[in-house]
Scaffold this active site. Structure first.
Site, PDB file in Angstrom:
ATOM      1  N   GLY A  93       0.750  -1.366  -0.021  1.00 14.39           N
ATOM      2  CA  GLY A  93       0.243  -0.102   0.332  1.00 14.39           C
ATOM      3  C   GLY A  93       0.842   1.168   0.138  1.00 14.39           C
TER       4      GLY A  93
ATOM      5  N   CYS B  73       5.022  -6.424   1.617  1.00 13.87           N
ATOM      6  CA  CYS B  73       5.699  -5.171   1.897  1.00 13.87           C
ATOM      7  C   CYS B  73       5.134  -4.112   3.085  1.00 13.87           C
ATOM      8  CB  CYS B  73       5.018  -4.023   0.726  1.00 13.87           C
ATOM      9  SG  CYS B  73       6.374  -2.934   0.414  1.00 13.87           S
ATOM     10  N   TYR B  74       4.331  -3.267   2.409  1.00 14.31           N
ATOM     11  CA  TYR B  74       3.493  -2.884   3.702  1.00 14.31           C
ATOM     12  C   TYR B  74       2.860  -3.690   4.573  1.00 14.31           C
ATOM     13  CZ  TYR B  74      -0.203  -0.074   5.594  1.00 14.31           C
ATOM     14  OH  TYR B  74      -0.631   0.950   6.877  1.00 14.31           O
TER      15      TYR B  74
ATOM     16  N   HIS C 164       7.968  -7.563  -3.907  1.00 12.39           N
ATOM     17  CA  HIS C 164       6.408  -8.434  -4.049  1.00 12.39           C
ATOM     18  C   HIS C 164       6.636  -9.225  -4.970  1.00 12.39           C
ATOM     19  CE1 HIS C 164       4.250  -4.875  -3.568  1.00 12.39           C
ATOM     20  NE2 HIS C 164       5.391  -3.851  -3.611  1.00 12.39           N
TER      21      HIS C 164
ATOM     22  N   GLU D  37       3.898 -10.906  -6.610  1.00 10.83           N
ATOM     23  CA  GLU D  37       2.952 -11.064  -7.344  1.00 10.83           C
ATOM     24  C   GLU D  37       3.341 -10.371  -8.824  1.00 10.83           C
ATOM     25  OE1 GLU D  37       2.980  -9.384  -4.902  1.00 10.83           O
ATOM     26  OE2 GLU D  37       2.381  -6.967  -5.272  1.00 10.83           O
TER      27      GLU D  37
ATOM     28  N   ASP E  71     -18.238  -9.215 -21.648  1.00 10.33           N
ATOM     29  CA  ASP E  71     -18.866  -9.224 -20.334  1.00 10.33           C
ATOM     30  C   ASP E  71     -20.122 -10.316 -20.899  1.00 10.33           C
ATOM     31  OD1 ASP E  71     -16.506  -9.088 -19.413  1.00 10.33           O
ATOM     32  OD2 ASP E  71     -17.337  -7.099 -19.022  1.00 10.33           O
TER      33      ASP E  71
ATOM     34  N   LYS F 264     -11.775 -10.436 -16.229  1.00  7.91           N
ATOM     35  CA  LYS F 264     -11.382 -10.261 -17.125  1.00  7.91           C
ATOM     36  C   LYS F 264     -11.080 -11.254 -17.481  1.00  7.91           C
ATOM     37  CE  LYS F 264     -12.903  -6.890 -20.935  1.00  7.91           C
ATOM     38  NZ  LYS F 264     -14.373  -6.146 -20.534  1.00  7.91           N
TER      39      LYS F 264
END
Ligand code: XMP
Length: 510
Positions: A51, A78-79, A165, A167, A223, A366
């Site tokens: 964050g 992280c945060y 991170h 990710e 969608d 998505k």
């Protein structure tokens, strides 16, 4: 499933997506979700995202402290890592230098969270603060030259913190690390798979709807098309898809979608030609918010009228929409965010229509929707189309929307997209389109002076549309597109390329 608590990181969604890619369901929840509410989801693990705040600042976002006593493993990133250290009695200070970008991590262990990793790994950092003292009971797992406690754990309590991170793709070992957390530490099951997901969605629809009828709004987008296809599988012709032609869609879009549905057994499809009424309602409207509102209201009016007239003989109980997971998150976060930038409009229909709402894709991202679409064998051309805003070309025409201006924009946009597709660049871009400015400028064509319109080309790289960078387009391709537009579209004598990031710009023009 795994809960990702969002502390305002741009990457919270990326974490959830990575978890899902590993076959485990993940849900992003606000950072202040109370512990009992988290427990209600029965997660096998909790991840704290990064964050932008500092744990040293007053009033920084903090989770319910009871989370640490639920007996559910927690991974702080992280945060989230600093927060865990601070809340459990450690110390965090502002570093002398920012660590931003790639760093070499040296591991003290290659077990548990770091099972299968090398002793030294390249990881991606982005922080100013760092942990200077561990809480009681924690041990160091890894360090970098500037960060002594880059990863720590109290394995007995299932608590882990990493300053980098996992990710992002720059952390090469990130997927392995997340897999270790999910499968060795949380003992998660791999049950988030597209075919089983589709089966359970279809089954849920069947159970919910029974013998009743459903009306479904179809836009040109992926969608609503995927949602309609799943609904059609579940309840056949008790689904009544309504495709409103607003006259604001891309070239050939309504015809393509309509023709696809008709050829795939959607016998109850209603295509409503409402282009004229939309154009009438937009006459003289130049304010962007007014435009968005006029389109939203007109859409509801047309939709309602279609139900009252064409569908009145059916016992309709449900209204189906193609809402996806990020739409829900965005609308939830809108209430928390301070400033309203745009009235986002997904052709979302109000509950006042008196139907129960059915949102079969409400838990999907998505890319997952597209994978479902691929399993349903929807045409690639429709599935991989770039996102398109609900209010359509109207928010890409700065100033008044007129028939003439729509014609110019649609033609320029079609050339742009066609050239991108031919060159293979289309697939590398998150979203590309042409916009029309409310200007006329001087040019020379043949030997004559021209006084014509300006087209702007916008192409952006993004993950979720929340932030975006302008796409670095090959020069020769830009030149080819510019010549094709000026040469083929009457009324255009100049083409510009937009090189602004979001923020400070937005992706669309209005
Ligand atoms: P902005 O312009 O806000 O756009 O940077 C971010 C992304 O959202 C899309 N967009 C919309 N999508 N209804 C939608 O369904 C809307 O009203 C709307 N407005 C913008 C935009 O195309 C981009 O992908």
């Amino acid at each position: 499933m795994v809960v990702v608590l969002n502390f305002g990181s741009q990457f919270a969604h990326l974490i959830a997506r990575r978890v899902r890619e590993l076959g485990v369901r993940a849900e992003v929840l606000p950072f202040d979700t109370p512990a009992p509410e988290i427990q209600r989801h029965q997660p096998v693990g909790i991840i704290f995202s990064g964050g932008p705040a500092s744990v040293i600042e007053k009033g920084n976002p903090r989770p319910d402290k009871n989370i640490f006593t639920l007996g559910i493993p927690v991974l702080g990133i992280c945060y989230g890592h600093q927060l865990m250290a601070q809340m459990l009695g450690g110390e965090v200070t502002t570093g002398e230098r920012w660590e931003f970008g790639k760093e070499i991590l040296t591991l003290n262990t290659r077990q548990g969270l770091f099972n299968g990793l090398r002793t030294r790994e390249v990881v991606w950092f982005s922080h100013g603060d760092h942990v200077t003292r561990l809480p009681k009971g924690f041990i160091d797992l890894a360090s970098t030259p500037a960060c002594a406690h880059a990863a720590f754990a109290d394995a007995k309590r299932g608590l882990f913190g990493i300053q980098f991170h996992p990710e992002v793709s720059h952390t090469a070992c990130g997927t392995k690390l997340l897999a270790n957390f999910l499968f060795s530490i949380c003992k998660a099951k791999k049950d988030w798979r597209i075919p089983s997901l589709m089966r359970s969605i279809v089954l849920d629809i069947k159970q919910e709807v029974g013998q009743k009828h459903v009306v479904g709004g179809i836009s040109g987008g992926v969608d609503s098309l995927v949602a309609a296809t799943l609904l059609h599988r579940a309840i056949g012709n008790r689904l009544h898809p309504v495709l409103v032609d607003t006259g604001l869609s891309r070239e050939g879009e309504v015809a393509q979608v309509g023709s696809y549905l008709r050829h795939h057994g959607f016998k109850t499809l209603h295509v409503v030609d409402a282009a004229e009424i939309f154009l009438r309602r937009l006459r003289g409207v130049t304010d962007p918010e007014q435009k968005r509102k006029a389109i939203g209201h007109t859409f509801i009016e047309v939709f309602e009228k279609t139900i009252r007239t064409k569908l009145k003989k059916y016992p309709i109980a449900y209204l189906a929409q193609g809402t996806i997971y990020p739409d829900r998150i965005e609308s939830a976060s809108i209430s928390k965010a301070a400033a309203k930038i745009k009235s986002h409009h997904n052709l979302t229909l109000p509950e006042k229509l008196g139907f129960k709402i059915l949102e079969p894709l409400r838990d999907l991202y998505k890319d997952e929707v597209r994978r479902v679409g691929e399993s349903l064998e929807l045409p690639k051309k429709l599935l991989w189309r770039h996102p398109f805003p609900g209010p359509g070309l109207a928010v890409r025409i700065v100033g008044e929307v007129t028939q003439e201006r729509l014609k110019i924009l649609r033609a320029a946009d079609a050339i742009f997209i066609e050239e991108l597709q031919k060159s293979g660049e289309y697939k590398k871009i998150w979203q590309a389109f042409a916009a029309l400015l409310p200007l006329k400028v001087v040019g020379v064509m043949g030997d004559a002076r021209t006084y014509d319109s300006v087209i702007v080309l916008r192409a952006v790289d993004s993950v979720d549309g929340m932030s975006a960078d302008w796409h670095k387009m090959p020069d020769e391709l830009l030149e080819k597109i510019s010549s094709a537009i000026v040469g083929k579209v009457r009324g255009v004598n100049r083409v510009l390329y937009d090189v602004t990031q979001k923020p400070p710009a937005t992706i669309e023009y209005e």
